[in-house]
Design a protein around this motif. Structure first.
Motif, PDB file in Angstrom:
ATOM      1  N   GLN A  45     -18.895 -14.755  14.422  1.00 30.02           N
ATOM      2  CA  GLN A  45     -18.474 -13.661  15.312  1.00 30.02           C
ATOM      3  C   GLN A  45     -17.021 -13.271  15.071  1.00 30.02           C
ATOM      4  OE1 GLN A  45     -19.495 -15.729  18.916  1.00 30.02           O
ATOM      5  NE2 GLN A  45     -21.409 -14.587  19.201  1.00 30.02           N
ATOM      6  N   ASN A  46     -16.154 -14.250  14.892  1.00 35.99           N
ATOM      7  CA  ASN A  46     -14.743 -13.949  14.654  1.00 35.99           C
ATOM      8  C   ASN A  46     -14.536 -13.272  13.303  1.00 35.99           C
ATOM      9  OD1 ASN A  46     -13.713 -14.879  17.114  1.00 35.99           O
ATOM     10  ND2 ASN A  46     -13.613 -16.989  16.392  1.00 35.99           N
ATOM     11  N   THR A  47     -15.363 -13.626  12.322  1.00 36.80           N
ATOM     12  CA  THR A  47     -15.292 -12.962  11.015  1.00 36.80           C
ATOM     13  C   THR A  47     -15.667 -11.489  11.152  1.00 36.80           C
ATOM     14  OG1 THR A  47     -15.828 -15.015   9.855  1.00 36.80           O
ATOM     15  CG2 THR A  47     -16.187 -12.966   8.660  1.00 36.80           C
ATOM     16  N   ILE A  48     -16.691 -11.200  11.948  1.00 39.21           N
ATOM     17  CA  ILE A  48     -17.095  -9.811  12.184  1.00 39.21           C
ATOM     18  C   ILE A  48     -15.979  -9.049  12.890  1.00 39.21           C
ATOM     19  CG2 ILE A  48     -18.715  -8.334  13.449  1.00 39.21           C
ATOM     20  CD1 ILE A  48     -20.843 -10.530  13.000  1.00 39.21           C
ATOM     21  N   LEU A  49     -15.382  -9.666  13.895  1.00 34.75           N
ATOM     22  CA  LEU A  49     -14.295  -9.008  14.622  1.00 34.75           C
ATOM     23  C   LEU A  49     -13.105  -8.737  13.707  1.00 34.75           C
ATOM     24  CD1 LEU A  49     -14.491 -11.067  17.933  1.00 34.75           C
ATOM     25  CD2 LEU A  49     -15.051  -8.646  17.676  1.00 34.75           C
ATOM     26  N   ASP A  50     -12.806  -9.672  12.823  1.00 34.02           N
ATOM     27  CA  ASP A  50     -11.719  -9.455  11.856  1.00 34.02           C
ATOM     28  C   ASP A  50     -12.027  -8.271  10.947  1.00 34.02           C
ATOM     29  OD1 ASP A  50     -10.307 -11.578  12.881  1.00 34.02           O
ATOM     30  OD2 ASP A  50     -10.957 -13.012  11.347  1.00 34.02           O
ATOM     31  N   ALA A  51     -13.300  -8.115  10.588  1.00 35.22           N
ATOM     32  CA  ALA A  51     -13.695  -6.990   9.721  1.00 35.22           C
ATOM     33  C   ALA A  51     -13.478  -5.661  10.434  1.00 35.22           C
ATOM     34  CB  ALA A  51     -15.157  -7.141   9.305  1.00 35.22           C
ATOM     35  N   ILE A 103     -22.859  -8.293  23.230  1.00 34.63           N
ATOM     36  CA  ILE A 103     -22.459  -9.273  24.238  1.00 34.63           C
ATOM     37  C   ILE A 103     -21.912 -10.553  23.611  1.00 34.63           C
ATOM     38  CG2 ILE A 103     -24.771 -10.299  24.439  1.00 34.63           C
ATOM     39  CD1 ILE A 103     -24.205 -10.505  27.479  1.00 34.63           C
ATOM     40  N   GLY A 104     -22.422 -10.931  22.440  1.00 31.31           N
ATOM     41  CA  GLY A 104     -21.900 -12.106  21.766  1.00 31.31           C
ATOM     42  C   GLY A 104     -20.473 -11.895  21.303  1.00 31.31           C
ATOM     43  N   LEU A 106     -18.402  -9.850  22.728  1.00 25.07           N
ATOM     44  CA  LEU A 106     -17.613  -9.857  23.954  1.00 25.07           C
ATOM     45  C   LEU A 106     -17.305 -11.292  24.372  1.00 25.07           C
ATOM     46  CD1 LEU A 106     -16.327  -8.464  26.405  1.00 25.07           C
ATOM     47  CD2 LEU A 106     -18.589  -8.450  27.486  1.00 25.07           C
ATOM     48  N   SER A 107     -18.303 -12.169  24.317  1.00 24.50           N
ATOM     49  CA  SER A 107     -18.085 -13.580  24.661  1.00 24.50           C
ATOM     50  C   SER A 107     -17.047 -14.211  23.739  1.00 24.50           C
ATOM     51  CB  SER A 107     -19.404 -14.348  24.570  1.00 24.50           C
ATOM     52  OG  SER A 107     -20.320 -13.911  25.552  1.00 24.50           O
ATOM     53  N   ALA A 108     -17.131 -13.891  22.445  1.00 23.57           N
ATOM     54  CA  ALA A 108     -16.180 -14.452  21.483  1.00 23.57           C
ATOM     55  C   ALA A 108     -14.762 -13.954  21.771  1.00 23.57           C
ATOM     56  CB  ALA A 108     -16.591 -14.073  20.061  1.00 23.57           C
ATOM     57  N   ARG A 109     -14.642 -12.682  22.104  1.00 22.48           N
ATOM     58  CA  ARG A 109     -13.312 -12.118  22.343  1.00 22.48           C
ATOM     59  C   ARG A 109     -12.684 -12.647  23.629  1.00 22.48           C
ATOM     60  NH1 ARG A 109     -12.512  -5.926  21.839  1.00 22.48           N
ATOM     61  NH2 ARG A 109     -10.354  -6.659  21.741  1.00 22.48           N
ATOM     62  N   THR A 110     -13.505 -13.030  24.588  1.00 19.20           N
ATOM     63  CA  THR A 110     -12.972 -13.538  25.851  1.00 19.20           C
ATOM     64  C   THR A 110     -12.764 -15.048  25.805  1.00 19.20           C
ATOM     65  OG1 THR A 110     -15.220 -13.757  26.725  1.00 19.20           O
ATOM     66  CG2 THR A 110     -14.045 -11.714  27.214  1.00 19.20           C
ATOM     67  N   GLY A 111     -13.133 -15.675  24.686  1.00 16.01           N
ATOM     68  CA  GLY A 111     -12.962 -17.121  24.578  1.00 16.01           C
ATOM     69  C   GLY A 111     -13.932 -17.900  25.436  1.00 16.01           C
ATOM     70  N   LEU A 112     -15.072 -17.290  25.765  1.00 14.81           N
ATOM     71  CA  LEU A 112     -16.068 -17.969  26.594  1.00 14.81           C
ATOM     72  C   LEU A 112     -16.583 -19.214  25.880  1.00 14.81           C
ATOM     73  CD1 LEU A 112     -17.839 -17.908  29.145  1.00 14.81           C
ATOM     74  CD2 LEU A 112     -19.484 -16.538  27.870  1.00 14.81           C
ATOM     75  N   SER A 113     -16.407 -20.356  26.485  1.00 14.94           N
ATOM     76  CA  SER A 113     -16.793 -21.614  25.854  1.00 14.94           C
ATOM     77  C   SER A 113     -18.306 -21.791  25.892  1.00 14.94           C
ATOM     78  CB  SER A 113     -16.144 -22.798  26.577  1.00 14.94           C
ATOM     79  OG  SER A 113     -16.687 -24.017  26.117  1.00 14.94           O
ATOM     80  N   PRO A 114     -18.895 -22.251  24.787  1.00 14.76           N
ATOM     81  CA  PRO A 114     -20.335 -22.546  24.793  1.00 14.76           C
ATOM     82  C   PRO A 114     -20.717 -23.607  25.823  1.00 14.76           C
ATOM     83  CG  PRO A 114     -19.508 -22.443  22.553  1.00 14.76           C
ATOM     84  CD  PRO A 114     -18.308 -22.405  23.455  1.00 14.76           C
ATOM     85  N   LYS A 115     -19.734 -24.370  26.316  1.00 19.35           N
ATOM     86  CA  LYS A 115     -20.044 -25.408  27.305  1.00 19.35           C
ATOM     87  C   LYS A 115     -20.652 -24.827  28.572  1.00 19.35           C
ATOM     88  CE  LYS A 115     -16.525 -28.719  25.798  1.00 19.35           C
ATOM     89  NZ  LYS A 115     -15.292 -29.466  26.170  1.00 19.35           N
ATOM     90  N   VAL A 116     -20.350 -23.549  28.851  1.00 16.63           N
ATOM     91  CA  VAL A 116     -20.909 -22.968  30.069  1.00 16.63           C
ATOM     92  C   VAL A 116     -22.427 -22.883  29.982  1.00 16.63           C
ATOM     93  CG1 VAL A 116     -18.832 -21.622  30.537  1.00 16.63           C
ATOM     94  CG2 VAL A 116     -20.681 -20.587  29.239  1.00 16.63           C
ATOM     95  N   TYR A 117     -22.954 -22.928  28.761  1.00 18.86           N
ATOM     96  CA  TYR A 117     -24.406 -22.867  28.599  1.00 18.86           C
ATOM     97  C   TYR A 117     -25.092 -24.079  29.236  1.00 18.86           C
ATOM     98  CZ  TYR A 117     -28.793 -23.932  26.232  1.00 18.86           C
ATOM     99  OH  TYR A 117     -30.079 -24.304  25.964  1.00 18.86           O
TER     100      TYR A 117
END
Length: 431
Positions: free
Chosen positions: A207-213, A304-305, A307-318
């Protein structure tokens, strides 16, 4: 999307097709898969780092000459009857995009699809863009149903066929999978990685690679005078969506900022598909466009993924019960529902409604046949619907939809639809 492309192929008055979509949403795969399924052969041309193929379009737009050159380049004997011609990364060769006009006017028998970075393609408008000479189709990120097909396909037919009698049994399992989708999202590379590894950390790298692109695309395609403002809006969108009042305010980006300073930058992000702009309708009446308010709007992300990556949403919330849906003040739930509405391709136009004093708001209102239907979105189970009560009192709607974590139920024309069925709301109404 394959079905939509098949309908395009069958048209008697078919025009060249331009496939829109954000970077890495799956356009190349879709075009090649369509070619494999519906044609005897595919002539695939990518203009990315291919100066030789670009020179084919340097001189003129003589279609027989271009077809002959493409046949040599691809080693495919191109015929109008059984060959799909694909122009990929077409933003790298503006004259190839312009050639679609001449294919349409002088050789409409050829089947041709062009695609590329949406930001790049949009930047070519006004400079040889074949306005009115092409058809257009937009590819959105994978929906929750498509995510299930990749990750847990035993539930796909349940949702496709709307097997209501089974939903109570599998409701909790579907909510659990929906939480995963809130973090993974619908970008194909992210979904593929998760389907294979179930590793949230690896997904976040993608996801971060896509955002960098996307940031790199700003530098390549946005006019230098607008790059800083495009980045400012892009950086501000997630935090503004997190507010209790999710309306986008220029002053929240930088004190003293005004809309007119950012109009061009915002238009670029909209055209690129990197933000979806949802305007307020002052009144929920037909036609909604008559009550459109330009200056009051929300901005949503394309996925939405991301968005989650950009907000730093931790996978632990899952793995922590109920936190995913309460985290971020409902922004994820709204983002999810909007994505499902857009991908369903039958929910336009979409607006939101809010009272003048901002003491009541309905997340989405849609125009359906001769009525306006409110869709209230709630992130959890224990919900209060004061805004919906206000809306009902003011406008007495015939049909009301509330989308939440609760199970499906219906009382006359009041529908309680679980979040995982948001994309099927129209089919539910039709049934």
């Amino acid at each position: 999307m394959i079905e939509k492309l098949a309908k395009w192929k069958a048209k008697s008055q078919r025009k060249p097709l331009v496939l829109y979509g954000i970077r890495q949403v799956g356009k190349t795969w879709l075009m090649k898969e369509f070619g494999d399924r519906h044609y005897q052969q595919t002539a695939y041309i990518s203009f990315d780092h291919n100066d030789r193929i670009k020179r084919i379009f340097d001189h003129d737009f003589d279609i027989p000459r271009i077809i002959q050159a493409l046949s040599i380049e691809t080693d495919v004997k191109i015929s109008a009857d059984d060959t799909l011609i694909i122009f990929d990364e077409v933003q790298e060769c503006p004259r190839a995009l312009t050639s679609l006009k001449y294919f349409n006017e002088n050789a409409p028998e050829y089947h041709i699809i062009a695609a590329g970075s949406l930001l790049g393609v949009m930047s070519l408008e006004g400079s040889g863009f074949p306005v009115g000479k092409t058809e257009m189709l937009t590819l959105y990120p994978m929906t929750f149903l498509e995510f299930l097909d990749a990750v847990e396909n035993r539930f796909v037919s349940l949702i496709q066929n709307l097997e209501f009698r089974h939903f109570p049994v599998f409701h909790d399992a579907l909510i659990d999978l929906l939480k995963q989708y809130f973090i993974i999202g619908g970008m194909p590379a992210a979904v593929k990685q998760y389907a294979e590894t179930k590793d949230f950390a690896e997904v976040k790298i993608i996801q971060n690679t896509i955002l960098d692109a996307y940031y790199a695309d700003f530098a390549r395609h946005v006019p230098a005078s607008a790059i800083a403002k495009v980045r400012t809006i892009w950086d501000s969108a997630p935090s503004q969506l997190a507010k209790e009042n999710k309306r986008f305010l220029y002053s929240d980006m930088k004190q003293g900022s005004r809309g007119r300073e950012y109009e061009i930058a915002l238009q670029w992000l909209k055209n690129a598909g990197l933000v979806t702009m949802l305007n307020r309708a002052s009144l929920p009446k037909i036609p909604l466009i008559a009550y459109h308010e330009n200056s009051i709007f929300k901005l949503y992300m394309p996925d939405i993924g991301l968005l989650s990556a950009r907000t730093g949403l931790s996978p632990k919330v899952y793995i922590e019960p109920n936190t995913t849906f309460t985290h971020y003040k409902g922004a994820l739930a709204e983002q999810f529902v909007l994505q499902e509405l857009l991908a369903a391709n039958n929910a336009m136009p979409i607006y939101f409604w809010a009272a003048e004093k901002n003491n009541a708001e309905i997340e989405f209102i849609i125009q359906y046949e001769n009525a306006v239907i409110p869709l209230e979105v709630k992130a959890g189970k224990h919900i209060k619907s004061e805004s919906l009560k206000t809306y009902k009192k003011l406008f007495n709607p015939e049909t009301v939809i509330r989308i939440s974590q609760n199970e499906y139920s219906r009382t006359q024309s009041n529908y309680e639809i679980p979040l995982y069925l948001a994309g099927r709301y129209m089919d539910i109404l039709n049934r």
